[in-house]
Structure formats: C-alpha cells, structure tokens
Write an enzyme that holds these catalytic residues in place. Structure first.
Site, short mmCIF file in Angstrom:
data_model
loop_
_atom_site.label_atom_id
_atom_site.label_comp_id
_atom_site.label_asym_id
_atom_site.label_seq_id
_atom_site.Cartn_x
_atom_site.Cartn_y
_atom_site.Cartn_z
CE LYS A 53 -7.55 6.91 4.01
NZ LYS A 53 -6.11 6.65 3.82
CG ASP A 72 -4.64 4.72 1.79
OD1 ASP A 72 -5.83 4.97 1.52
OD2 ASP A 72 -4.21 4.62 2.95
CB VAL A 123 -13.03 12.25 -0.64
CG1 VAL A 123 -11.85 13.18 -0.40
CG2 VAL A 123 -14.25 12.64 0.18
CE LYS A 171 -2.42 1.44 3.68
NZ LYS A 171 -2.23 2.92 3.79
#
Length: 285
Positions: free
Chosen positions: A95, A93, A97, A62
């Site tokens: 994320k 990673d 949004v 990751k």
C-alpha cells in the site's frame, strides 16, 4: 469502468494486453482456483510452510513482508522458489502512499527489495495520481524491464486500492474515480483494483483508444464463516464477492488460522470456482 467479469478467464487471457494479467488468468484456469491467500503471519517458517502447503491450490500469495520478525534474504529466495515450484504469483500488500520519489525507492531498492520478488504490489491514491506515475515510470525503464519483464520473472504490475472493506472507509466516491482515471493512464502497468465490487458505475466506458479495457478486480475480506470483527473489518462470502464482480477473492484468517489450512483453502477454492462458473455460464463469443 467497463467490467469483463462475465467473460471466462481463458478468453480474457487470450485477449489481454498485460502479460501478468494473462499469466494470472492462465494460472486460475489451470488450477480451477480464484483464491488469493493473505498470509499475515509473523515468522519466515510460517510463511514458507503456508506457501508450500497451499501453493498448488492458489493463484496468488499475498504478503505483508514487513511484519516478519526474522526476514532475511534467504526468506525471499525461498519464497520465490516456492512460487515457481507451485506456479503462483506473489503480491506484496505494501500500500504505497507517499510522494513519487519516495515510493520509487521503496519499490525498487530499500531493505525489502520488493521489486526483486513481488510480481504484484499495490498503492493508495491519498497522495494523488503522481504515485501511480512514479511506480509506472520505474517499471518502464529499460534496466527494470530487462530484468523483470521476461518469462522467468513473470513481469511486474500494480493494483490500485480503489475501495476498502473496513467500516467507515473513505475510499469512496471521488477517491475511487481518481483510482480509475490513474489506472487508465497506465494500462501497461496497472493490473486492476482492490475493490469490493466491479466498478461498472465509475466512469463507464467500453473502449480506450479503440481497445476494450479489462482491469482485474481483487476483493479482500472474504470469509466463509465471519461477517466482521471487532476492528471494523467487514466480510463477504466467496459467492457474494464473485457475484459482485470479484475476479479473485482474498482470504486471510479464514484460511491460514483455520485448524486445517489445507482443508480450508480447498473449501474456498470450491466455492469461489463454483461462483465463477455460474457467473460466466451465459457467455457467448
């Protein structure tokens, strides 16, 4: 959500409709490992060194690629080569949004070129389910699939951030339910969830359109030594995480910041795999 965590990886691989999930379970079975290393380092040399040293013992690496101070195309090419050499998947990673049109550009384009090298990405649901719709739309285009949905590239998939391990997290209740609903609408692209447990109590169901669902659970904040930190992170041990339904355990500082990262990853692999075998020992076909 119906959890399949009691079923062995090899069986889940043989049944799963998602190609990347099949590959993930196969790697885990081959390596006897459910470990994901979160390589939160800040230089390309550190990242590539960890990938090369730990790669044979992990299922997924990751990354937070935007924290590298010296990121270059060579870094990404080398990272892909190491993933192929040691047979592990890459999880950025990121994320995502934001609104749908923006995340499409962030994922498939932009300076980080994420879709070109990351097998797995993740998103948060704060912007609503449209973010999953947008990413799935990009991944389903003929142009995208012709490049990435093949044996060489290994496919692409999404994890939805359904829960977080930080103290006071608002990723609970209705938010987690929305995550499951969005995943069910895009089962061909959504691999599963980042969560602290199996989400059995969230919209329980055993089948969808006559097909048994099998979303994969990744649990962050796994540590053999710490219970938390000064910034609100809350940890589980590999054993407790697997007992709560984690299919794959994510550890960062406990491994990469250890005095001997190789020795550390072997310890996490041993405990995580032992807990997995204990969990599935009662399974019968």
């Amino acid at each position: 959500m119906s959890s399949q965590s009691h079923i062995p990886y090899a069986v889940r691989a043989s049944r799963h409709s998602n190609p990347l999930a099949r590959q993930l379970f196969q790697i885990a079975e081959e390596k006897k490992s459910n470990v994901v290393v979160s390589a939160d380092v800040t230089t390309s040399k550190e990242l590539l060194d960890l990938a090369d040293r730990l790669g044979p013992y992990i299922t997924v690496l990751k990354t937070h690629i935007d924290i590298l101070t010296d990121l270059s195309p060579t870094t990404l090419t080398s990272l892909k080569s190491l993933a192929s050499k040691h047979r592990f998947l890459l999880f950025e990673d990121r994320k995502f949004v934001d609104i749908g049109s923006t995340v499409q550009k962030q994922y498939h384009g932009g300076s980080l070129r994420i879709s070109e090298w990351a097998h797995i990405v993740n998103c948060a649901m704060l912007a609503g389910p449209g973010i999953v719709d947008a990413l799935a739309q990009t991944a389903s285009t003929p142009e995208f699939r012709s490049v990435y949905a093949n044996e060489v590239e290994g496919g692409r998939a999404l994890l939805i951030l359904a829960e977080m391990t930080s103290k006071g997290s608002m990723a609970t209740g209705a938010y987690t339910q929305l995550s499951v609903e969005a995943a069910r609408r895009h089962r061909a692209f959504v691999l599963g969830f980042v969560a602290t447990r199996a989400l059995n109590d969230v919209l329980p169901v055993s089948t969808v359109d006559g097909d048994e669902e099998d979303f994969v659970v990744f649990t962050t904040g796994v540590s053999l030594s710490a219970s938390g930190d000064a910034l609100g992170q809350q940890y589980q041990t590999p054993t407790s995480a697997v007992e709560r339904g984690a299919d794959f355990i994510i550890s960062g500082r406990g491994i990469y910041a250890a005095e001997d990262p190789l020795e550390a990853v072997l310890r996490y692999r041993e405990e995580g795999w032992k807990a997995y075998l204990e969990r599935v020992k009662g399974w019968k076909a």
